[in-house]
Design a protein around this motif. Structure first.
Motif, PDB file in Angstrom:
ATOM      1  N   ALA A 108       7.519  -1.272  15.671  1.00 21.13           N
ATOM      2  CA  ALA A 108       8.777  -2.146  14.927  1.00 21.13           C
ATOM      3  C   ALA A 108       8.538  -3.046  14.317  1.00 21.13           C
ATOM      4  N   LEU A 109       7.873  -3.932  13.848  1.00 20.54           N
ATOM      5  CA  LEU A 109       8.349  -5.288  13.087  1.00 20.54           C
ATOM      6  C   LEU A 109       7.275  -4.656  11.766  1.00 20.54           C
ATOM      7  N   ALA A 111       6.764  -2.045  10.417  1.00 19.77           N
ATOM      8  CA  ALA A 111       7.200  -0.511   9.865  1.00 19.77           C
ATOM      9  C   ALA A 111       8.408  -1.035   9.364  1.00 19.77           C
ATOM     10  N   THR A 112       8.503  -2.171   9.584  1.00 23.74           N
ATOM     11  CA  THR A 112       9.894  -2.990   8.406  1.00 23.74           C
ATOM     12  C   THR A 112       9.163  -3.528   7.306  1.00 23.74           C
ATOM     13  N   ARG A 113       7.781  -3.907   8.334  1.00 19.24           N
ATOM     14  CA  ARG A 113       6.716  -5.360   6.928  1.00 19.24           C
ATOM     15  C   ARG A 113       5.919  -4.125   5.747  1.00 19.24           C
ATOM     16  N   THR A 154       2.562  -6.468  10.873  1.00 12.68           N
ATOM     17  CA  THR A 154       3.854  -8.427  11.156  1.00 12.68           C
ATOM     18  C   THR A 154       3.430  -9.158  10.503  1.00 12.68           C
ATOM     19  N   LEU A 199       5.772   4.141  10.569  1.00  2.01           N
ATOM     20  CA  LEU A 199       5.240   3.629   9.526  1.00  2.01           C
ATOM     21  C   LEU A 199       5.145   3.642   8.257  1.00  2.01           C
ATOM     22  N   LYS A 201       7.528   5.728   7.516  1.00  2.27           N
ATOM     23  CA  LYS A 201       8.986   6.464   7.156  1.00  2.27           C
ATOM     24  C   LYS A 201       9.488   4.786   7.083  1.00  2.27           C
ATOM     25  N   GLN A 202       8.952   3.770   6.962  1.00  2.00           N
ATOM     26  CA  GLN A 202       9.013   2.422   7.584  1.00  2.00           C
ATOM     27  C   GLN A 202      10.288   2.429   8.518  1.00  2.00           C
ATOM     28  N   ASP A 203       9.992   3.384   9.551  1.00  6.20           N
ATOM     29  CA  ASP A 203      11.346   3.612  10.774  1.00  6.20           C
ATOM     30  C   ASP A 203      11.319   2.793  12.062  1.00  6.20           C
ATOM     31  N   GLY A 204      11.642   1.168  12.167  1.00  4.24           N
ATOM     32  CA  GLY A 204      11.057   0.176  12.709  1.00  4.24           C
ATOM     33  C   GLY A 204      11.160   0.864  14.545  1.00  4.24           C
ATOM     34  N   GLN A 208       8.855   2.246  17.250  1.00  6.00           N
ATOM     35  CA  GLN A 208       8.710   1.129  18.322  1.00  6.00           C
ATOM     36  C   GLN A 208       8.075   2.264  19.925  1.00  6.00           C
TER      37      GLN A 208
END
Length: 244
Positions: A108-109, A111-113, A154, A199, A201-204, A208
């Motif tokens: 999840a982390l 995906a946001t980074r 991450t 990843l 889609k950058q969908d955390g 997860q």
């Protein structure tokens, strides 16, 4: 606490208090021993122990220095420590539980980074897994590298070091699954593709969920088969680890 442990604790206190910073040189042995109220023998033992723990570095003919104290250095020994754990089924299942707790949150982390370079590295191993679906060892080699690339995205070196230690010991179980379960490769690829797409889609939350499903399926399969067979056979070390 033994006298040696107290000596180690005193040096660690100096580091934690900022009196000895990363990269700094320790005072001469006699001077530091007098400063801490320790004998030179105890000081020597403490320095050797902290050098083994990668807190200090002994440079022959130059002196003793505090290392960088970076997570990858200090926690790098975790891989070797985990490998020394007794390979009973209880320990293996505990490691799988820890993996289930860490990896989905890490995904999840990530995906946001994650950036283009990180995505390319994850995709590289996913593509290699597709090509190696009939080669259990090579497939699992890239499986492990896929997960490491996700965690590396991450940017959290501590997390990378911790999961490296855990994954090294659970890899054998994943190879075993591939050897005895003819459908494992297809399911594994589908689960990894779901993680990769999340990843992209950058969908955390989606990353997860996909990672949790994947790790939980692996853990559940292992629990079911250990319940029936009672143990896991020895698997030879990965030949694929030596491949580029």
């Amino acid at each position: 606490m033994s006298l040696s442990d107290r000596a180690i604790a005193r040096i660690r206190e100096l580091i934690q208090a900022g009196e000895l910073v990363p990269g700094s040189k320790l005072p001469p042995e006699a001077e530091l021993a007098a400063q801490l109220g320790l004998s030179r023998n105890l000081m020597r033992e403490a320095v050797k122990a902290l050098a083994v723990a990668r807190v200090l570095e002994i440079r022959r003919g130059d002196g003793t220095y505090v290392t960088s104290l970076q997570p990858d250095l200090l926690l790098g020994g975790l891989v070797g420590a985990v490998e020394l754990l007794q390979g009973d089924t209880g320990t293996l299942l505990e490691l799988m539980e820890v993996r289930r707790l860490f990896e989905p949150v890490a995904a999840a982390l990530a995906a946001t980074r994650i950036g283009d370079t990180g995505l390319a590295e994850v995709k590289r191993h996913l593509d290699a897994m597709r090509e190696a679906r009939d080669d259990v060892e090579l497939l699992n080699h890239h499986d492990a590298a896929f997960h490491r690339a996700v965690v590396a995205a991450t940017g959290n070196d501590t997390l990378v070091s911790l999961l490296d230690g855990i994954s090294s010991q659970t890899l054998q179980a994943r190879i075993w699954r591939g050897l005895v379960d003819g459908d494992a490769a297809g399911r594994t690829l589908a689960e990894h593709e779901a993680i990769y797409l999340a990843l992209v889609k950058q969908d955390g939350p989606l990353a997860q969920a996909a990672a949790l499903l994947h790790v939980s399926n692996t853990e559940g399969w292992l629990r079911d088969h250990l319940r029936v067979n009672g143990t896991m056979p020895e698997v030879q070390p990965l030949k694929a680890a030596a491949r580029p």
